[in-house]
Scaffold this motif. Structure first.
Motif, PDB file in Angstrom:
ATOM      1  N   VAL A  92       9.803   8.570 -10.644  1.00 32.87           N
ATOM      2  CA  VAL A  92      10.197  10.005 -10.939  1.00 32.87           C
ATOM      3  C   VAL A  92       8.974  10.957 -10.436  1.00 32.87           C
ATOM      4  CG1 VAL A  92      10.630  11.663 -13.163  1.00 32.87           C
ATOM      5  CG2 VAL A  92      11.580   9.306 -12.827  1.00 32.87           C
ATOM      6  N   GLU A  93       7.789  10.545 -10.735  1.00 34.55           N
ATOM      7  CA  GLU A  93       6.621  11.419 -10.274  1.00 34.55           C
ATOM      8  C   GLU A  93       6.622  11.641  -8.847  1.00 34.55           C
ATOM      9  OE1 GLU A  93       3.339   9.380 -11.944  1.00 34.55           O
ATOM     10  OE2 GLU A  93       3.652   9.705 -13.972  1.00 34.55           O
ATOM     11  N   ALA A  94       7.148  10.659  -8.208  1.00 32.47           N
ATOM     12  CA  ALA A  94       7.022  10.960  -6.703  1.00 32.47           C
ATOM     13  C   ALA A  94       8.051  11.869  -6.188  1.00 32.47           C
ATOM     14  CB  ALA A  94       7.298   9.598  -6.013  1.00 32.47           C
ATOM     15  N   MET A  95       9.450  11.743  -6.772  1.00 29.15           N
ATOM     16  CA  MET A  95      10.559  12.602  -6.374  1.00 29.15           C
ATOM     17  C   MET A  95       9.974  13.846  -6.809  1.00 29.15           C
ATOM     18  SD  MET A  95      13.708  10.443  -7.816  1.00 29.15           S
ATOM     19  CE  MET A  95      14.753  11.759  -7.427  1.00 29.15           C
ATOM     20  N   MET A  96       9.339  14.240  -8.065  1.00 34.10           N
ATOM     21  CA  MET A  96       8.862  15.530  -8.206  1.00 34.10           C
ATOM     22  C   MET A  96       7.978  16.169  -7.410  1.00 34.10           C
ATOM     23  SD  MET A  96       9.975  15.785 -12.354  1.00 34.10           S
ATOM     24  CE  MET A  96       8.486  14.637 -12.855  1.00 34.10           C
ATOM     25  N   ALA A  97       6.850  15.221  -7.085  1.00 35.79           N
ATOM     26  CA  ALA A  97       5.828  15.865  -6.341  1.00 35.79           C
ATOM     27  C   ALA A  97       6.137  15.947  -4.793  1.00 35.79           C
ATOM     28  CB  ALA A  97       4.768  14.687  -6.422  1.00 35.79           C
ATOM     29  N   HIS A  98       7.035  15.378  -4.395  1.00 34.95           N
ATOM     30  CA  HIS A  98       7.585  15.554  -3.149  1.00 34.95           C
ATOM     31  C   HIS A  98       8.895  15.741  -2.856  1.00 34.95           C
ATOM     32  CE1 HIS A  98       3.709  14.317  -1.509  1.00 34.95           C
ATOM     33  NE2 HIS A  98       3.997  13.131  -2.137  1.00 34.95           N
ATOM     34  N   PRO A  99       9.552  16.944  -3.184  1.00 31.49           N
ATOM     35  CA  PRO A  99      10.968  17.118  -3.185  1.00 31.49           C
ATOM     36  C   PRO A  99      11.576  17.472  -1.820  1.00 31.49           C
ATOM     37  CG  PRO A  99      10.113  19.015  -4.091  1.00 31.49           C
ATOM     38  CD  PRO A  99       8.917  17.800  -4.069  1.00 31.49           C
ATOM     39  N   GLU A 100      10.727  17.736  -0.863  1.00 29.45           N
ATOM     40  CA  GLU A 100      10.911  18.073   0.661  1.00 29.45           C
ATOM     41  C   GLU A 100      11.247  16.683   1.243  1.00 29.45           C
ATOM     42  OE1 GLU A 100       6.675  16.745   0.543  1.00 29.45           O
ATOM     43  OE2 GLU A 100       7.994  18.164  -0.638  1.00 29.45           O
ATOM     44  N   LEU A 101      10.820  15.670   0.703  1.00 28.70           N
ATOM     45  CA  LEU A 101      11.162  14.188   1.215  1.00 28.70           C
ATOM     46  C   LEU A 101      12.407  13.750   0.630  1.00 28.70           C
ATOM     47  CD1 LEU A 101       7.429  12.422   1.549  1.00 28.70           C
ATOM     48  CD2 LEU A 101       8.884  13.791   3.207  1.00 28.70           C
ATOM     49  N   VAL A 102      12.710  14.079  -0.672  1.00 31.73           N
ATOM     50  CA  VAL A 102      13.964  13.477  -1.247  1.00 31.73           C
ATOM     51  C   VAL A 102      15.287  13.811  -0.569  1.00 31.73           C
ATOM     52  CG1 VAL A 102      15.179  13.471  -3.482  1.00 31.73           C
ATOM     53  CG2 VAL A 102      12.811  13.158  -3.406  1.00 31.73           C
ATOM     54  N   ALA A 103      15.074  15.251  -0.095  1.00 31.71           N
ATOM     55  CA  ALA A 103      16.260  15.758   0.669  1.00 31.71           C
ATOM     56  C   ALA A 103      15.783  16.334   2.081  1.00 31.71           C
ATOM     57  CB  ALA A 103      17.012  16.550  -0.054  1.00 31.71           C
ATOM     58  N   GLY A 104      15.583  17.937   1.926  1.00 31.10           N
ATOM     59  CA  GLY A 104      15.041  18.687   2.973  1.00 31.10           C
ATOM     60  C   GLY A 104      15.323  19.920   2.810  1.00 31.10           C
ATOM     61  N   GLU A 105      14.678  20.757   3.836  1.00 28.68           N
ATOM     62  CA  GLU A 105      14.655  22.167   3.543  1.00 28.68           C
ATOM     63  C   GLU A 105      16.286  22.347   3.842  1.00 28.68           C
ATOM     64  OE1 GLU A 105      12.118  23.915   3.037  1.00 28.68           O
ATOM     65  OE2 GLU A 105      11.165  22.062   3.318  1.00 28.68           O
ATOM     66  N   GLY A 106      16.530  23.415   2.923  1.00 27.29           N
ATOM     67  CA  GLY A 106      17.968  23.985   2.676  1.00 27.29           C
ATOM     68  C   GLY A 106      18.943  23.065   1.654  1.00 27.29           C
ATOM     69  N   GLY A 111       0.796  -1.125  -0.023  1.00 30.77           N
ATOM     70  CA  GLY A 111       0.029   0.035   0.021  1.00 30.77           C
ATOM     71  C   GLY A 111       0.716   1.216  -0.109  1.00 30.77           C
ATOM     72  N   LEU A 112       1.920   1.233  -0.534  1.00 33.92           N
ATOM     73  CA  LEU A 112       2.952   2.269  -0.658  1.00 33.92           C
ATOM     74  C   LEU A 112       2.320   3.496  -1.440  1.00 33.92           C
ATOM     75  CD1 LEU A 112       6.654   0.899  -0.734  1.00 33.92           C
ATOM     76  CD2 LEU A 112       4.913   1.184   1.274  1.00 33.92           C
ATOM     77  N   GLY A 113       2.455   4.694  -1.290  1.00 36.65           N
ATOM     78  CA  GLY A 113       2.093   5.897  -1.996  1.00 36.65           C
ATOM     79  C   GLY A 113       3.224   6.683  -2.483  1.00 36.65           C
ATOM     80  N   PRO A 114       2.818   7.752  -3.020  1.00 36.44           N
ATOM     81  CA  PRO A 114       4.230   8.619  -3.683  1.00 36.44           C
ATOM     82  C   PRO A 114       5.123   9.025  -2.565  1.00 36.44           C
ATOM     83  CG  PRO A 114       1.917   9.080  -4.654  1.00 36.44           C
ATOM     84  CD  PRO A 114       1.505   8.208  -3.580  1.00 36.44           C
ATOM     85  N   GLU A 115       4.448   9.324  -1.225  1.00 30.70           N
ATOM     86  CA  GLU A 115       5.417   9.784  -0.529  1.00 30.70           C
ATOM     87  C   GLU A 115       6.365   8.692   0.024  1.00 30.70           C
ATOM     88  OE1 GLU A 115       3.330  11.343   3.339  1.00 30.70           O
ATOM     89  OE2 GLU A 115       2.732  13.019   2.275  1.00 30.70           O
ATOM     90  N   GLN A 116       5.973   7.428   0.170  1.00 26.58           N
ATOM     91  CA  GLN A 116       7.060   6.373   0.428  1.00 26.58           C
ATOM     92  C   GLN A 116       7.926   6.084  -0.669  1.00 26.58           C
ATOM     93  OE1 GLN A 116       3.580   5.914   1.135  1.00 26.58           O
ATOM     94  NE2 GLN A 116       3.704   6.147   3.246  1.00 26.58           N
ATOM     95  N   LEU A 117       7.503   6.338  -1.966  1.00 27.53           N
ATOM     96  CA  LEU A 117       8.358   5.973  -2.976  1.00 27.53           C
ATOM     97  C   LEU A 117       9.423   7.189  -3.077  1.00 27.53           C
ATOM     98  CD1 LEU A 117       5.802   5.006  -5.867  1.00 27.53           C
ATOM     99  CD2 LEU A 117       7.300   3.572  -4.125  1.00 27.53           C
ATOM    100  N   ALA A 118       8.976   8.638  -2.902  1.00 29.44           N
ATOM    101  CA  ALA A 118       9.780   9.526  -2.723  1.00 29.44           C
ATOM    102  C   ALA A 118      11.016   9.431  -1.760  1.00 29.44           C
ATOM    103  CB  ALA A 118       9.348  10.838  -2.497  1.00 29.44           C
ATOM    104  N   LEU A 119      10.471   8.633  -0.539  1.00 33.47           N
ATOM    105  CA  LEU A 119      11.537   8.414   0.594  1.00 33.47           C
ATOM    106  C   LEU A 119      12.413   7.411   0.263  1.00 33.47           C
ATOM    107  CD1 LEU A 119       9.334   8.814   3.794  1.00 33.47           C
ATOM    108  CD2 LEU A 119      11.355   9.909   3.373  1.00 33.47           C
ATOM    109  N   ALA A 120      11.811   6.182  -0.482  1.00 32.91           N
ATOM    110  CA  ALA A 120      12.835   5.245  -1.237  1.00 32.91           C
ATOM    111  C   ALA A 120      13.890   5.694  -1.992  1.00 32.91           C
ATOM    112  CB  ALA A 120      11.929   4.205  -1.888  1.00 32.91           C
TER     113      ALA A 120
END
Length: 343
Positions: free
Chosen positions: A235-249, A80-89
């Motif tokens: 790719v869509e998950a990364m672009m939708a959730h850039p804050e989860l791919v790295a973080g602020e700053g 049941g993983l969604g885009p947020e989990q895929l971005a974190l992966a």
């Protein structure tokens, strides 16, 4: 008087070029050498600086390739993983609460916990988050590791495959799947591996092969239905959730926000950077010889501007393209800039 011999033979294997310069008082003070390849999904080198055939460890910049088996196996859907989990992966995150809480919840949903991770503990990247742990008298743990999302993905795939607990071993089914995906996406033969900072194997590739894999993620239609869908979802998950791919700053987060929907970019240790450019159907891979992050970020910003997917004047891009060098009194005393070959 004859001209002095060049410091580097352009015909030599592994040849690199000056990509980034540090200037102080109008005088060139330091340089960063490296190599860049821009490729199509077919493996054509559109443009290159240095030797695109050089072998590199892609480090964390290849996490989206390591995550392909998670999705294409059906493990992600079954969990049941969604885009947020895929971005974190695909992430090298800051270890902030927005990251650790999601990883912890992900593990709990698998019936697992922090001790099941094999990435090791790491202090949060963000100073405020680090200080908050200290004030609370709480130690950092493995969920704070910048790779904990990738490892949660490994554990999800492992449950699907029925493998043993030591999923980071190179002959484990999880890592065999990652190795196979890397080889197929890069088109490179088996070039060996090293152990990454998070204890997982990191499979070597050529710069051209890595850029080709990024292009195939950008335009995955030729990968077959299952892999194409997996690549697109990551790719869509990364672009939708850039804050989860790295973080602020962080460069990945801020630069993706500056180019919404136009690029998925991912940094790695030791001066590696990859970019997936869906609009252009191109992939970019770069490696800075000395491993300098300031240089890899500057070079990637320059390439994104050169290719027309980023605006040089955007503050998030400008901070990496021409970062000022500020001394301890707050005086601007120099700058980092792309070398003439990239500008």
């Amino acid at each position: 008087m004859t001209d002095p011999a060049p410091l580097v033979d352009p015909a030599a294997p592994g040849f690199s070029e000056i990509l980034v310069e540090a200037v102080r008082g109008g005088i060139l003070e330091s340089v960063h050498r490296g190599a860049i390849a821009i490729c199509t999904p077919e493996g054509e080198v559109v443009e290159a600086w240095g030797d695109p055939s050089r072998v590199i460890f892609p480090r964390s910049s290849c996490k989206m390739l390591q995550a392909l088996p998670l999705v294409e196996s059906g493990a992600a859907a079954a969990a049941g993983l969604g885009p947020e989990q895929l971005a974190l992966a695909c992430a090298s995150h800051n270890g902030a609460p927005i990251h650790t809480a999601r990883v912890s919840a992900w593990l709990a949903g698998l019936g697992l916990g922090e001790p099941d991770l094999r990435c090791g503990p790491q202090e949060p990247h963000d100073l405020a988050d680090h200080d908050a742990l200290v004030r609370a008298g709480v130690c950092c743990d493995q969920t704070h590791n910048n790779c904990s999302g990738k490892h949660a993905g490994f554990l999800t795939l492992n449950r699907h495959l029925g493998g043993g607990a030591e999923y980071v071993e190179v002959d484990h089914p999880v890592q065999r799947a990652a190795r196979e995906a890397m080889g197929e996406m890069t088109g490179d033969p088996d070039l060996g591996y090293g152990i990454d900072g998070c204890s997982a194997p990191n499979f070597a590739t050529t710069l051209k092969g890595f850029a080709t894999s990024m292009a195939r993620m950008a335009r995955p239609q030729g990968l077959g239905r299952v892999r194409a869908a997996a690549a697109a979802s990551l790719v869509e998950a990364m672009m939708a959730h850039p804050e989860l791919v790295a973080g602020e700053g962080r460069a990945c987060t801020e630069m993706m926000r500056a180019m919404p929907g136009r690029a998925a970019i991912k940094t790695g240790a030791e001066g590696v950077f990859g970019a997936i450019l869906p609009e252009l159907g191109l992939g970019v891979a770069l490696k800075i010889d000395d491993g300098g992050t300031r240089a890899s970020e500057c070079a990637m910003a320059a390439i994104l501007v050169r290719l027309g997917v980023a605006e040089a004047a955007d503050p998030a891009i400008a901070r990496r393209l021409n970062p000022p060098q500020v001394n301890r009194r707050g005086l601007t005393v120099g700058e980092i800039r792309p070398a003439a070959a990239l500008a």
